[in-house]
Design an enzyme around this catalytic site. Structure first.
Site, mmCIF file in Angstrom:
data_model
loop_
_atom_site.group_PDB
_atom_site.id
_atom_site.type_symbol
_atom_site.label_atom_id
_atom_site.label_comp_id
_atom_site.label_asym_id
_atom_site.label_seq_id
_atom_site.Cartn_x
_atom_site.Cartn_y
_atom_site.Cartn_z
ATOM 1 N N PRO A 275 8.636 -14.468 -6.459
ATOM 2 C CA PRO A 275 7.341 -14.397 -5.787
ATOM 3 C C PRO A 275 6.913 -12.951 -5.546
ATOM 4 O O PRO A 275 7.729 -12.113 -5.154
ATOM 5 C CB PRO A 275 7.588 -15.099 -4.450
ATOM 6 C CG PRO A 275 9.051 -14.919 -4.198
ATOM 7 C CD PRO A 275 9.712 -14.918 -5.546
ATOM 8 N N ARG A 277 3.008 -11.960 -4.566
ATOM 9 C CA ARG A 277 1.981 -12.082 -3.529
ATOM 10 C C ARG A 277 2.469 -12.744 -2.241
ATOM 11 O O ARG A 277 2.153 -12.287 -1.148
ATOM 12 C CB ARG A 277 0.841 -12.948 -4.076
ATOM 13 C CG ARG A 277 -0.287 -13.203 -3.110
ATOM 14 C CD ARG A 277 -1.260 -14.267 -3.645
ATOM 15 N NE ARG A 277 -1.391 -14.179 -5.070
ATOM 16 C CZ ARG A 277 -2.243 -13.364 -5.697
ATOM 17 N NH1 ARG A 277 -3.080 -12.641 -4.995
ATOM 18 N NH2 ARG A 277 -2.278 -13.311 -7.009
ATOM 19 N N TYR A 317 -11.290 -9.611 -9.676
ATOM 20 C CA TYR A 317 -11.074 -11.043 -9.923
ATOM 21 C C TYR A 317 -12.148 -11.920 -9.290
ATOM 22 O O TYR A 317 -12.033 -13.148 -9.332
ATOM 23 C CB TYR A 317 -9.729 -11.497 -9.339
ATOM 24 C CG TYR A 317 -8.541 -10.655 -9.684
ATOM 25 C CD1 TYR A 317 -8.040 -10.614 -10.984
ATOM 26 C CD2 TYR A 317 -7.897 -9.914 -8.709
ATOM 27 C CE1 TYR A 317 -6.931 -9.856 -11.287
ATOM 28 C CE2 TYR A 317 -6.775 -9.144 -9.007
ATOM 29 C CZ TYR A 317 -6.299 -9.123 -10.294
ATOM 30 O OH TYR A 317 -5.194 -8.368 -10.586
ATOM 31 N N CYS A 346 -20.485 4.521 -5.577
ATOM 32 C CA CYS A 346 -21.773 4.548 -6.264
ATOM 33 C C CYS A 346 -21.780 3.647 -7.487
ATOM 34 O O CYS A 346 -21.862 4.114 -8.632
ATOM 35 C CB CYS A 346 -22.131 5.977 -6.645
ATOM 36 S SG CYS A 346 -22.648 6.880 -5.196
ATOM 37 N N TYR A 375 -1.410 -6.762 -3.793
ATOM 38 C CA TYR A 375 -2.391 -6.261 -4.761
ATOM 39 C C TYR A 375 -3.549 -5.576 -4.029
ATOM 40 O O TYR A 375 -4.705 -5.686 -4.430
ATOM 41 C CB TYR A 375 -2.864 -7.405 -5.682
ATOM 42 C CG TYR A 375 -1.701 -8.107 -6.340
ATOM 43 C CD1 TYR A 375 -0.930 -7.435 -7.283
ATOM 44 C CD2 TYR A 375 -1.337 -9.406 -5.988
ATOM 45 C CE1 TYR A 375 0.170 -8.050 -7.859
ATOM 46 C CE2 TYR A 375 -0.233 -10.024 -6.576
ATOM 47 C CZ TYR A 375 0.509 -9.344 -7.505
ATOM 48 O OH TYR A 375 1.611 -9.945 -8.075
#
Ligand SMILES: *Cc1c(COP(=O)(O)O)cnc(C)c1O
Length: 418
Positions: A275, A277, A317, A346, A375
């Site tokens: 694992p 995340r 994403y 910008c 992330y």
């Protein structure tokens, strides 16, 4: 201080009595804030996922590589998966031993592979040509292979990492070619692994791909371990009541499959999972400042200092992150408005959230972006020459610890040899 839409930080006592405004005054805005207790809780859930004894979870460190967090994960007894020499370096620096690391690169160079081999770290290759390269570098050695089970899962096309349309893994149909290469270089295949993708929220695809790899594994008699992959999802929509991945149900099903395989295989082979995340995600939030409010063409913009240089996931994403607001002086208006929440980069794509219904804050109020511990910082950059922000850890005692300094302007030119 008032918290609005504060279900997560209030329910978890995230700040442990610390005032986010004090954190911003001390360490600057924006700021990554982590909660040690939540991190440890997630580690323990993963550690205790199954009752099967020979089970070793590896934290896939690419999701957050702050060395202080790595030390906590290591203390909790997890091993680590690494993707690159840089990750190997960080993992070793934070106290993992080479035996506790599993190197799973994609398209590695000979130089990358040598870095792992010289340190005694087991490597998994993910194509026939990488197996050939590994064989020339480490003949007679041990190796693992990543197979592509043909089943993918994930929240976005970019994170589905198995199935016919991805670049990962060796096709199981190439098994004869694999065996020839193993023989040619006298390599012992001690492990096989897979990773079907990121962020599954129910057990089914994981159990399915596990069954596949276990069936496939039966033909090898030299295996010491089988690695089932990562991808465990977290509920990003907590404000809408999204349920957690049912770890107990997943664990129970997994246990059945693992025990039954071990009985058939004739030994208590080691099972690993990886694992990324799931471990740090919910332990981290980004705090930033509301810097402007305006309407353009009927759209209400909430301007903040959290650009995609700070948190890339929404732009990369299209990811959703729950948002909380913190107000210092007076209760902001409770009138709810659909805001497009934007950063200070910008580019018009610099959007954190679209049409998010929120109370109208005051300029200078703080905004919290939930579930940013994975992330998040590791994908941040100094784009637009904004030095990367600081990271702080709220320890279990409530004490604040600076775990990464804010970068300075000097850092921006350090490597340009001016
Ligand atoms: C990224 C990655 C993981 C972790 O994925 P998560 O979705 O963060 O759990 C595990 N294994 C491999 C090989 C990976 O590339």
């Amino acid at each position: 201080m008032y918290t609005l839409h504060g279900i997560y930080t209030e329910n978890t006592s995230f700040f442990k009595g610390n005032d986010p405004f004090d954190l911003i005054t001390e360490y600057g805005s924006p700021l990554y804030v982590y909660n040690e207790e939540i991190l440890r809780t997630r580690c323990r859930e993963i550690k205790n996922l199954v009752t099967y004894e020979n089970f070793v979870p590896h934290y896939s460190i690419k999701s957050n590589t702050n060395i202080h967090l790595l030390k906590i994960v290591h203390e909790e007894g997890l091993h680590a998966d690494v993707m690159s020499p840089g990750e190997i370096y960080l993992a070793l620096e934070s106290g993992f031993t080479p035996e506790e690391l599993f190197y799973i690169p994609n398209n590695a160079t000979p130089c990358d592979m040598r870095y792992a081999i010289e340190r005694g770290i087991l490597t998994s290759v993910d194509s026939l040509s990488q197996l050939e390269m590994y064989g020339t570098l480490n003949p007679g050695g041990k190796v693992a292979i990543r197979f592509n089970p043909g089943i993918g899962a994930g929240h976005h096309e970019k994170v589905v990492t198995a199935g016919k349309k991805t670049k990962f893994g060796v096709n199981p149909e190439d098994i004869d070619k694999v065996n020839l290469l193993l023989e040619k270089y006298n390599l012992t295949l001690i492990g096989i692994n897979q990773h079907i993708g990121s962020l599954f929220m129910n057990a089914e695809p994981y159990i399915q791909s596990t069954s596949f790899i276990l069936e496939f594994a039966k033909q090898f008699d030299s295996l010491e371990f089988i690695d089932l992959g990562g991808g465990f999802g977290i509920p990003y929509h907590k404000q809408e009541g999204e349920a957690r991945l049912d770890m107990q149900a997943l664990g129970t099903k997994l246990d059945e499959v693992l025990h039954s395989f071990a009985t058939d295989y004739g030994k208590k082979i080691q099972f690993q999972i990886e694992p990324g995340r799931y471990i740090p995600c919910e332990s981290g939030i980004v705090l930033g400042t509301v810097t402007s409010l305006k309407s353009n063409g009927g759209i209400h913009y909430m301007g903040t200092d959290i650009g995609f240089n700070v948190l890339q996931r929404p732009i990369m994403y299209g990811s959703h992150h729950d948002i909380e607001l913190y107000s210092q002086d007076s209760l902001p208006s409770h009138t709810l408005t659909p805001f497009t929440v934007v950063g200070n980069i910008c580019e018009s794509g610099d959007i954190l959230a679209k049409d998010r219904v929120l109370p109208t804050p005051h300029i200078g109020d703080l905004i919290g972006i939930m579930d940013s511990g994975a992330y998040g910082f590791c994908m941040s950059s100094s784009y637009n020459q904004r030095p990367r922000c600081a990271e702080v850890l709220i320890e279990s005692t409530g004490a604040i610890r600076l775990i990464r300094k804010r970068e300075t302007f000097e850092d921006l030119i350090r490597n340009m040899l001016v």
